[in-house]
Design an enzyme around this catalytic site. Structure first.
Site, PDB file in Angstrom:
ATOM      1  N   HIS A  12       0.882  -1.190   0.000  1.00 39.55           N
ATOM      2  CA  HIS A  12       0.000   0.000   0.000  1.00 39.55           C
ATOM      3  C   HIS A  12       0.907   1.223   0.000  1.00 39.55           C
ATOM      4  O   HIS A  12       1.485   1.591   1.025  1.00 39.55           O
ATOM      5  CB  HIS A  12      -0.888   0.005   1.244  1.00 39.55           C
ATOM      6  CG  HIS A  12      -1.840   1.168   1.299  1.00 39.55           C
ATOM      7  ND1 HIS A  12      -3.184   1.022   1.552  1.00 39.55           N
ATOM      8  CD2 HIS A  12      -1.650   2.507   1.139  1.00 39.55           C
ATOM      9  CE1 HIS A  12      -3.778   2.212   1.535  1.00 39.55           C
ATOM     10  NE2 HIS A  12      -2.851   3.135   1.295  1.00 39.55           N
ATOM     11  N   HIS A  14       1.663   5.329  -1.653  1.00 36.96           N
ATOM     12  CA  HIS A  14       1.290   6.515  -2.441  1.00 36.96           C
ATOM     13  C   HIS A  14       2.560   7.105  -3.038  1.00 36.96           C
ATOM     14  O   HIS A  14       3.463   7.503  -2.298  1.00 36.96           O
ATOM     15  CB  HIS A  14       0.620   7.563  -1.542  1.00 36.96           C
ATOM     16  CG  HIS A  14      -0.651   7.066  -0.927  1.00 36.96           C
ATOM     17  ND1 HIS A  14      -1.882   7.234  -1.506  1.00 36.96           N
ATOM     18  CD2 HIS A  14      -0.872   6.372   0.219  1.00 36.96           C
ATOM     19  CE1 HIS A  14      -2.817   6.678  -0.750  1.00 36.96           C
ATOM     20  NE2 HIS A  14      -2.225   6.134   0.306  1.00 36.96           N
ATOM     21  N   LYS A  95      -8.973  -0.217  -5.872  1.00 33.51           N
ATOM     22  CA  LYS A  95      -9.032   0.393  -4.540  1.00 33.51           C
ATOM     23  C   LYS A  95     -10.342   1.151  -4.356  1.00 33.51           C
ATOM     24  O   LYS A  95     -10.651   2.044  -5.139  1.00 33.51           O
ATOM     25  CB  LYS A  95      -7.840   1.346  -4.372  1.00 33.51           C
ATOM     26  CG  LYS A  95      -7.847   2.159  -3.080  1.00 33.51           C
ATOM     27  CD  LYS A  95      -7.562   1.303  -1.869  1.00 33.51           C
ATOM     28  CE  LYS A  95      -7.724   2.074  -0.566  1.00 33.51           C
ATOM     29  NZ  LYS A  95      -6.652   3.027  -0.299  1.00 33.51           N
ATOM     30  N   HIS A 134     -10.417   1.154   1.780  1.00 36.95           N
ATOM     31  CA  HIS A 134     -10.158   2.067   2.896  1.00 36.95           C
ATOM     32  C   HIS A 134     -11.394   1.984   3.784  1.00 36.95           C
ATOM     33  O   HIS A 134     -12.416   2.590   3.474  1.00 36.95           O
ATOM     34  CB  HIS A 134      -9.936   3.498   2.382  1.00 36.95           C
ATOM     35  CG  HIS A 134      -9.604   4.466   3.480  1.00 36.95           C
ATOM     36  ND1 HIS A 134      -8.422   5.173   3.518  1.00 36.95           N
ATOM     37  CD2 HIS A 134     -10.290   4.819   4.602  1.00 36.95           C
ATOM     38  CE1 HIS A 134      -8.406   5.926   4.611  1.00 36.95           C
ATOM     39  NE2 HIS A 134      -9.534   5.735   5.280  1.00 36.95           N
ATOM     40  N   HIS A 168      -4.635  -0.839   5.677  1.00 37.82           N
ATOM     41  CA  HIS A 168      -4.088  -0.129   6.851  1.00 37.82           C
ATOM     42  C   HIS A 168      -4.977  -0.246   8.085  1.00 37.82           C
ATOM     43  O   HIS A 168      -5.479   0.744   8.606  1.00 37.82           O
ATOM     44  CB  HIS A 168      -3.783   1.345   6.535  1.00 37.82           C
ATOM     45  CG  HIS A 168      -4.846   2.079   5.747  1.00 37.82           C
ATOM     46  ND1 HIS A 168      -6.153   2.098   6.101  1.00 37.82           N
ATOM     47  CD2 HIS A 168      -4.750   2.810   4.607  1.00 37.82           C
ATOM     48  CE1 HIS A 168      -6.835   2.816   5.227  1.00 37.82           C
ATOM     49  NE2 HIS A 168      -6.008   3.244   4.304  1.00 37.82           N
ATOM     50  N   ASP A 240       1.489   2.469   3.533  1.00 36.62           N
ATOM     51  CA  ASP A 240       0.632   3.656   3.401  1.00 36.62           C
ATOM     52  C   ASP A 240       1.485   4.915   3.496  1.00 36.62           C
ATOM     53  O   ASP A 240       1.025   5.957   3.977  1.00 36.62           O
ATOM     54  CB  ASP A 240      -0.499   3.677   4.446  1.00 36.62           C
ATOM     55  CG  ASP A 240      -1.569   4.721   4.110  1.00 36.62           C
ATOM     56  OD1 ASP A 240      -1.600   5.205   2.962  1.00 36.62           O
ATOM     57  OD2 ASP A 240      -2.352   5.060   5.009  1.00 36.62           O
TER      58      ASP A 240
HETATM   59  C1  NCD Z   1      -3.436   8.992   2.222  1.00 35.54           C
HETATM   60  C2  NCD Z   1      -2.978  10.050   1.214  1.00 35.54           C
HETATM   61  O1  NCD Z   1      -2.425  11.072   1.641  1.00 35.54           O
HETATM   62  O2  NCD Z   1      -3.148   9.838   0.017  1.00 35.54           O
HETATM   63  N1  NCD Z   1      -3.484   9.595   3.525  1.00 35.54           N
HETATM   64  C3  NCD Z   1      -3.454   8.937   4.709  1.00 35.54           C
HETATM   65  O3  NCD Z   1      -3.617   9.601   5.737  1.00 35.54           O
HETATM   66  N2  NCD Z   1      -3.231   7.658   4.794  1.00 35.54           N
HETATM   67  C4  NCD Z   1      -4.734   8.414   1.789  1.00 35.54           C
HETATM   68  C5  NCD Z   1      -5.139   7.180   2.559  1.00 35.54           C
HETATM   69  O4  NCD Z   1      -4.570   6.108   2.385  1.00 35.54           O
HETATM   70  O5  NCD Z   1      -6.043   7.300   3.384  1.00 35.54           O
HETATM   71 ZN    ZN Z   2      -3.208   5.080   1.674  1.00 33.65          ZN
END
Ligand code: NCD
Ligand code: ZN
Length: 336
Positions: A12, A14, A95, A134, A168, A240
């Protein structure tokens, strides 16, 4: 004694786009063999063309060999079976975000009407495309994930052949749901293994530890540690890691997301060593994911860590990592 981890996976992640992608992609591609890439760009990744083009941008920004971005689409209940068939070879998972629940999730699902979701979820189930979720309601912030467990159960029951990944997870309630349904799996982040709400808001507010879902109570962290440290076969590491520029975190209206990609393996190693469970780290960061996601190919990479101090940089580009400026006890000493 050096510790080695083979083919670590971050299930996971970003990576964002443009300049931010250029800052963070080299960090994950250096020490991981692959990662599930979240689709919450603006606008979200929701067509075959988007997926192919984004994957190319990630590979261009990666700088290190032997790293595979496992691509995802942003779930929409309008995806038809024909569409999913046409995109299946390009995506590893889809997702689902509840509408508006976190960063860039405005186009997500509201209401969770099972009949509205049925055509898309049945098609995913037939095509063997896992659904990453999520899992938070829009209730009271500390209860959102526990409240969502009934939705996980509804989906797991209605679509028994659909692989559902509870992303998460942060609560004992989610940990307990894992064993009740054969098709529920979970990712666990580094930060939710390390912190509780006290670390975020118990003293001066710590914006770099603020994320969705928010860190919970000590007993929740204990439940997460228990399954992670024994590498329960249905849990996988998913950082995450969610970079935001420093000004968006240290501001009035702090963006949600903790940036952990460059420190994750070092901190996990220390945690598993401290708890005398180092023999389970390999399963938690790689083997379990390979078994759960039967549709991934994993490039070879061996990471060696040693017990030597590593001072975490104050920032990577304009992003402040978790434990910025602090000294960790394990360092990556070789990557092959
Ligand atoms: C994530 C993001 O910034 O894209 N933020 C987070 O707090 N985890 C999005 C997500 O996974 O909820
Ligand atoms: Zn995330």
């Amino acid at each position: 004694m050096p510790i080695t981890i083979n083919n670590p996976l971050d299930m996971h992640l970003h990576l964002r786009d443009a300049d931010m992608l250029k800052t963070v992609a080299p960090l994950s591609s250096e020490s991981f063999s692959g990662a599930i890439i979240m689709p919450n760009l603006v606008p979200p990744v929701s067509t075959k063309e988007d997926v192919i083009a984004y994957k190319k941008r990630i590979l261009n920004a990666s700088e290190h060999p032997n790293f595979t971005p496992y691509m995802t689409l942003f779930f929409k209940p309008t995806y038809s079976k024909e569409f999913l068939e046409s995109v299946k070879d390009e995506v590893t998972a889809i997702k689902l975000y509840p509408a508006g629940i976190t960063t860039n999730s405005e186009g997500g699902v509201s209401g969770f009407d099972v009949e509205e979701l049925r055509p898309t979820l049945e098609a995913m189930s037939e095509l063997n495309i896992p659904l990453c979720i999520h899992g938070e309601t829009n209730g009271f912030v500390m209860d959102r994930e526990a409240e969502f467990v009934s939705i996980y159960e509804m989906l797991a029951t209605n679509f028994p052949n659909l692989k559902i990944i509870m992303e998460h997870i942060t609560t004992k309630a989610s940990v307990e749901a894992l064993d009740r349904f054969k098709n529920l799996y979970a990712t666990i982040t580094l930060h939710h293994l390390m912190i509780t709400l006290d670390d975020v808001a118990g003293g001066m507010l710590q914006p770099h530890l603020f994320c969705k879902p928010i860190a919970k109570r000590p007993e929740d962290r204990e439940a997460l540690r228990k399954v992670a440290l024994k590498a329960h076969p249905k849990v996988m590491f998913g950082s995450d890691s969610a970079p935001h520029p420093q000004h968006a975190k240290e501001s009035c209206g702090c963006a949600a997301g903790v940036f952990t990609a460059p420190i994750a393996l070092q901190v996990l190693t220390e945690l598993f060593m401290e708890h005398s469970n180092i023999e389970n780290l390999q399963a938690f960061v790689s083997e379990n994911a390979k078994r759960i996601y039967t549709n991934i190919e994993v490039p070879n990479k061996t990471i060696t860590l040693e017990k030597k101090p590593f001072t975490v940089p104050n920032s990577y580009g304009e992003v402040v990592p978790m434990y910025a400026g602090e000294t960790l006890n394990y360092t990556i000493t070789a990557i092959q």
